[in-house]
Motif scaffolding. Structure first.
Motif, PDB file in Angstrom:
ATOM      1  N   CYS A  86      -5.896   0.883   2.567  1.00  0.00           N
ATOM      2  CA  CYS A  86      -5.866  -0.573   2.346  1.00  0.00           C
ATOM      3  C   CYS A  86      -6.676  -1.303   3.399  1.00  0.00           C
ATOM      4  O   CYS A  86      -6.665  -2.525   3.469  1.00  0.00           O
ATOM      5  N   CYS A 132       0.845  -1.190   0.000  1.00  0.00           N
ATOM      6  CA  CYS A 132       0.000   0.000   0.000  1.00  0.00           C
ATOM      7  C   CYS A 132       0.885   1.247   0.000  1.00  0.00           C
ATOM      8  O   CYS A 132       1.752   1.394   0.845  1.00  0.00           O
ATOM      9  N   CYS A 139      -4.687   1.629   8.443  1.00  0.00           N
ATOM     10  CA  CYS A 139      -4.598   2.504   7.272  1.00  0.00           C
ATOM     11  C   CYS A 139      -5.925   2.454   6.522  1.00  0.00           C
ATOM     12  O   CYS A 139      -6.497   1.390   6.318  1.00  0.00           O
ATOM     13  N   CYS A 157       0.561   3.435   3.461  1.00  0.00           N
ATOM     14  CA  CYS A 157       1.174   2.990   4.725  1.00  0.00           C
ATOM     15  C   CYS A 157       2.461   2.211   4.468  1.00  0.00           C
ATOM     16  O   CYS A 157       3.099   1.754   5.389  1.00  0.00           O
TER      17      CYS A 157
HETATM   18 ZN   LIG Z   1      -2.280   1.056   3.728  1.00  0.00          ZN
END
Ligand SMILES: [Zn+2]
Ligand SMILES: [Zn+2]
Length: 370
Positions: free
Chosen positions: A208, A152, A205, A155
């Protein structure tokens, strides 16, 4: 380099028990461990070799394949050993823990990171690629597009909302595993609170949803070497799914499916071309233009050519994938008897029959009633 026999690599007998194999591998792993042989390429090769031998001999299915068919049997099933040392640590983390305690080795503080969450190799991916006959014969460069997981971008795979951090799991103190003692036994299991991650996400996060990965569309250019055939797998190292906790990415396997040719029948690196001949061409002999892979070639058909006669053009086949040179092109002639005759053809054939009867050396006409 020729691959050595796995039993020889670990210096164990063919009937060695799993305990003997494990103990032999432990010895090798200690001796050739990269932490003890920093920069020593030879030791690294030995470490890889021993790890590959252990990987096979400790697995009853792989071991029986190897016992029956040797290295070829395993590579036929897609087994390819380890790409590098990190690959070994990722796959063998539990066995190294058993050998040396936590971490990747006896000499370093541990390859798994401080929080205890272990590096995990990303999954391998498979892409089925259909190619034309000509592309398989001459090689090609093809673009492929596919969806795959990526870390992701928000993050960076940490699963936590940027700014917030994950905390070590309280249940397992960040080790990811817990040890339970029952009488004399001590059992180590994956921590039920953090599922082995060693950390707990406080604020996941958003991008995601705390998974650490999102999907991406990936375009890759694939080089197809000349001479490939259906079923062949091209390995593109590191283009599979991303690894977690700094683990290496998996590999991408491109599985080839070759369309059949309308002209040639392919048998490995040899090609077969069926060519029809009428009875007069076969009997009198002639010259024919034959389409080979690269050009048109004139082939002389000798007088008296029989049905099934094969003319071979050496090196007219497909590039050999293993070995040097090309296969052959076999032209197989098939005699065709005309189904319809013009008046003139019929007259001539009748005349032919009459003369043949007078010169019946082979006795074809003895039984014939006119
Ligand atoms: Zn993420
Ligand atoms: Zn935990």
């Amino acid at each position: 380099m020729e691959k050595r026999d796995y039993y020889e690599v670990l210096s164990v007998s063919k009937s060695a028990s799993i305990e003997e194999i494990k103990s032999a591998y432990r010895k090798s792993a200690l001796k050739y461990h990269p932490d003890r042989n920093s920069g020593n390429k030879d030791a690294e090769e030995k470490f890889k070799e021993a790890s590959e031998a252990y990987e096979v001999l400790s697995n009853s299915e792989k071991r029986s394949t190897y016992d029956r068919f040797g290295h070829a049997g395993l590579s036929g099933q897609g087994f390819h050993g380890f790409s590098d040392v990190n690959d070994i640590f990722t796959n063998f983390s539990s066995i190294f823990e058993e050998f040396f305690g936590f971490g990747g080795g006896p000499f370093s503080a541990g390859r798994s990171n401080r929080s205890g969450s272990r590096a995990r190799r990303g999954a391998d991916l498979q892409y089925d690629l259909q190619i034309e006959f000509e592309e398989a014969v001459f090689g090609a460069e093809r673009e492929i597009e596919f969806e795959r997981a990526m870390l992701c971008p928000t993050c960076k795979g940490t699963k936590s909302k940027p700014g917030s951090s994950s905390t070590p799991c309280k249940t397992c103190a960040g080790f990811g595993q817990i040890r339970q003692s029952q009488g004399f036994f001590s059992i180590q299991t994956t921590c039920p609170s953090c599922y082995g991650e060693g950390t707990v996400i406080k604020d996941p996060c958003k991008e995601c949803r705390g998974r650490g990965i999102t999907m991406e569309k990936k375009t890759l250019s694939i080089k197809v070497p000349p001479g490939v055939d259906t079923g062949l797998r091209l390995r593109v190292s590191g283009e599979g799914e991303p690894g977690m906790n700094n683990g290496p990415a998996g590999d991408l396997y491109v599985v080839l499916h070759v369309k059949e040719s309308e002209e040639y029948i392919r048998e490995g690196s040899d090609l077969i071309l069926l060519q029809q001949l009428n009875i007069a061409q076969a009997a009198l002999g002639c010259q024919l233009k034959i389409k080979t892979l690269e050009k048109e070639e004139i082939v002389k058909i000798p007088p008296g050519t029989q049905h099934g006669y094969i003319h071979t053009i050496r090196g007219g086949g497909v590039q050999k994938l293993k070995g040097i040179g090309r296969g052959d092109l076999h032209i197989r002639f098939e005699l065709v008897v005309p189904k319809k005759l013009t008046k003139e053809q019929k007259d001539l054939l009748e005349r032919f029959l009459e003369i043949s009867r007078e010169n019946d050396d082979q006795g074809f006409f003895k039984k014939m009633f006119f």
